[in-house]
Design an enzyme around this catalytic site. Sequence first.
Site, PDB file in Angstrom:
ATOM      1  CG  ASP A  40      32.178  46.393  52.544  1.00 45.41           C
ATOM      2  OD1 ASP A  40      31.200  45.524  53.677  1.00 45.41           O
ATOM      3  OD2 ASP A  40      33.310  45.673  53.902  1.00 45.41           O
ATOM      4  CG  ASP A  79      35.921  52.301  55.951  1.00 48.10           C
ATOM      5  OD1 ASP A  79      35.186  53.078  54.878  1.00 48.10           O
ATOM      6  OD2 ASP A  79      36.077  52.228  55.717  1.00 48.10           O
ATOM      7  CB  CYS A 132      43.309  63.337  74.492  1.00 45.57           C
ATOM      8  SG  CYS A 132      41.970  62.201  73.786  1.00 45.57           S
ATOM      9  CB  CYS A 189      40.089  59.197  75.304  1.00 38.48           C
ATOM     10  SG  CYS A 189      41.636  58.787  75.970  1.00 38.48           S
ATOM     11  CB  CYS A 249      44.043  61.215  77.386  1.00 38.94           C
ATOM     12  SG  CYS A 249      44.899  60.672  76.557  1.00 38.94           S
ATOM     13  CG  HIS A 293      44.011  58.388  72.458  1.00 40.36           C
ATOM     14  ND1 HIS A 293      43.786  59.582  73.420  1.00 40.36           N
ATOM     15  CD2 HIS A 293      45.330  58.001  71.521  1.00 40.36           C
ATOM     16  CE1 HIS A 293      44.731  60.248  72.211  1.00 40.36           C
ATOM     17  NE2 HIS A 293      45.668  60.009  72.083  1.00 40.36           N
TER      18      HIS A 293
END
Lengths: 357, 357
Positions: A60, A249, A287, A289, A292, A318
């Site tokens: 940014d 973002d 999930c 991930c 998980c 996660h």
Amino acid sequence: MPVGTRGAVKAVTHRDLEDLGAEMILGNTYHLHLRPGDDPIARAGGLHAFIGWPHPILTDSGGYQVFSLAATRKVTEDRVEFRSHIDGALCALSPEKATDIQSQLGSDIAMVLDECPAPSTTESGSDPVVSAMRRSARWAARARARFLRLQNEPVDDVIVTNPGQAQFGIVHGGTDRDLRTESVQRTREIGFEGYAVGGLSVGEPVNVMYDIVAHTAPLLPADQPRYLMGTGMPDDLVECVARGIDMFDCVLPTRNARNGQMLTRNGVLVIKNARYAEDQDPPDPECGCYACAHFSRAYLRHLYVSQEMTAATLMSVHNLYFYLDLMRRIRDAISFGSFEKLRSEFHQTFSRRQCST
Amino acid sequence: MPVGTRGAVKAVTHRDLEDLGAEMILGNTYHLHLRPGDDPIARAGGLHAFIGWPHPILTDSGGYQVFSLAATRKVTEDRVEFRSHIDGALCALSPEKATDIQSQLGSDIAMVLDECPAPSTTESGSDPVVSAMRRSARWAARARARFLRLQNEPVDDVIVTNPGQAQFGIVHGGTDRDLRTESVQRTREIGFEGYAVGGLSVGEPVNVMYDIVAHTAPLLPADQPRYLMGTGMPDDLVECVARGIDMFDCVLPTRNARNGQMLTRNGVLVIKNARYAEDQDPPDPECGCYACAHFSRAYLRHLYVSQEMTAATLMSVHNLYFYLDLMRRIRDAISFGSFEKLRSEFHQTFSRRQCST
């Protein structure tokens, strides 16, 4: 894009990010300029080399932080002066300076410096919103001129660490459609590699935000990236893609993780709740991930209550997976012509409120 | 063994540990008993299931923490009463209770409850050291009886979550060789699957510690594991292996990492030092860990100074790699008959003081 304010996404390693399939991360010009400084980063070869991240980075312009974090600030047509929130040192950012800093950082996408009016002054059509939008447009022209000059000739002592850098303009205008239209026209006239929508998700009602996105996005070129800055909840991603946005973002997935809030298909799971103390299910059984796949709600709750740092790591992993996977599914659905089906199914289970399971 | 006090090695995930080649981690009975409690852990199937770690776990008995952390304590022949450092609740640990808790945790190696005299009372041959050693021996016999009973019949409401659990005795006696000899005899008479040397690395000079290890280790069975508790610096590992020790645990690699101290072949690298601000070398150019393979001293210093959590993660990964790799190299050297060569080469570069590079 996961947010890596100081050149690191909080609580997760680059290896975790690569495993999650993150393609681009965001770095904050304001923070990196103050510490460690863009000069040492440039001498190290740029931000990619300094932080050891070989994948895309967006920076940014620092504008948002100057207008939200810095201790005091004074805006003139030339530049904004402010005091560092770290040590109170007097600093200044101009459109040219913000462009130079990002040139030294060598991000893949640089943003123009914009004036971000305080949320309290963003009433539709109010003077501060009009003047900030018009000043941002004048600053954008100066930032673009500087950017093009840096591509063609040596400027002062600026080290251009990434000759392939792109620059995005930012559309402002608060919640006023006419101002947004004017801002789009002025920004498109200058011409950038991509366009961002700024000044939203700053406290306005979510439907107002959706309306302004729906108004603004289609005015931007269809063949260039459209980036909605600083948004938002998972349903905001779905709804804003529906209205024409390509990039997002947000600190929400990592910040909420550090506060013990896990985003799931059903909504927000607050891990400290006593009902999870002996719950052997994973946070989100659907999930994929790492957290998980390996850990229970009971264990994550124990880590969080015990203030173990890995609580933040596992819940950030996660939440980032949830966001990145949602965007992957959205892209696939668009490719296969099934986006409206995904959108409808998503809203059938997701709630912005706490999960009941 | 990396130390995972509350069922998590601080700042690193299980995935990081597996990647580092960690084979066994340590959990603290005192901490896990107080929170989340061994009852819910047993109902989840034991500590392996609760924390999602399918590899070996050793649990200490809680004795060391009761004698170092708990707010108040009262030792009788039957048990030690203390107040929780978390909420002040009155708790008690007896040899039987410590055995029961570890049976519920289901660690692969359980330790007997021992009385750890305060370091201020450990003068050679002083009464507190003698009485603590003898009481620890009497407690060890009770702990063993309980352990064997739990293997053969249901006892109260204790859930035996790991029928293959082993139990280690602990040798005490401070810095007095005769007391150490007596403690070894009494502990061997009871008979355990392995033997630990306790009550060292509590403030005595390092050469005294080495002497006591050199005296004690050879008195223990050569065909059973010998475990030196709570030690130490990398050179301590080399020197104590030379004196007959097989196993170590220590918080030093992870605690020092959180304090910005990286252990390297040359000694301790203090990452916050200004001379690393633009140092693009990895912390230890010869190291094969993830942090050294990907990141510079300058970046790690930036993360540490900026108080980014990943500073702790990356430096913990490095320090654990350094320890685990050192032990791997020691094992290999022993197999190839070159341990004395490794020992001599190690001391040629390693210094307990700060690195000068």
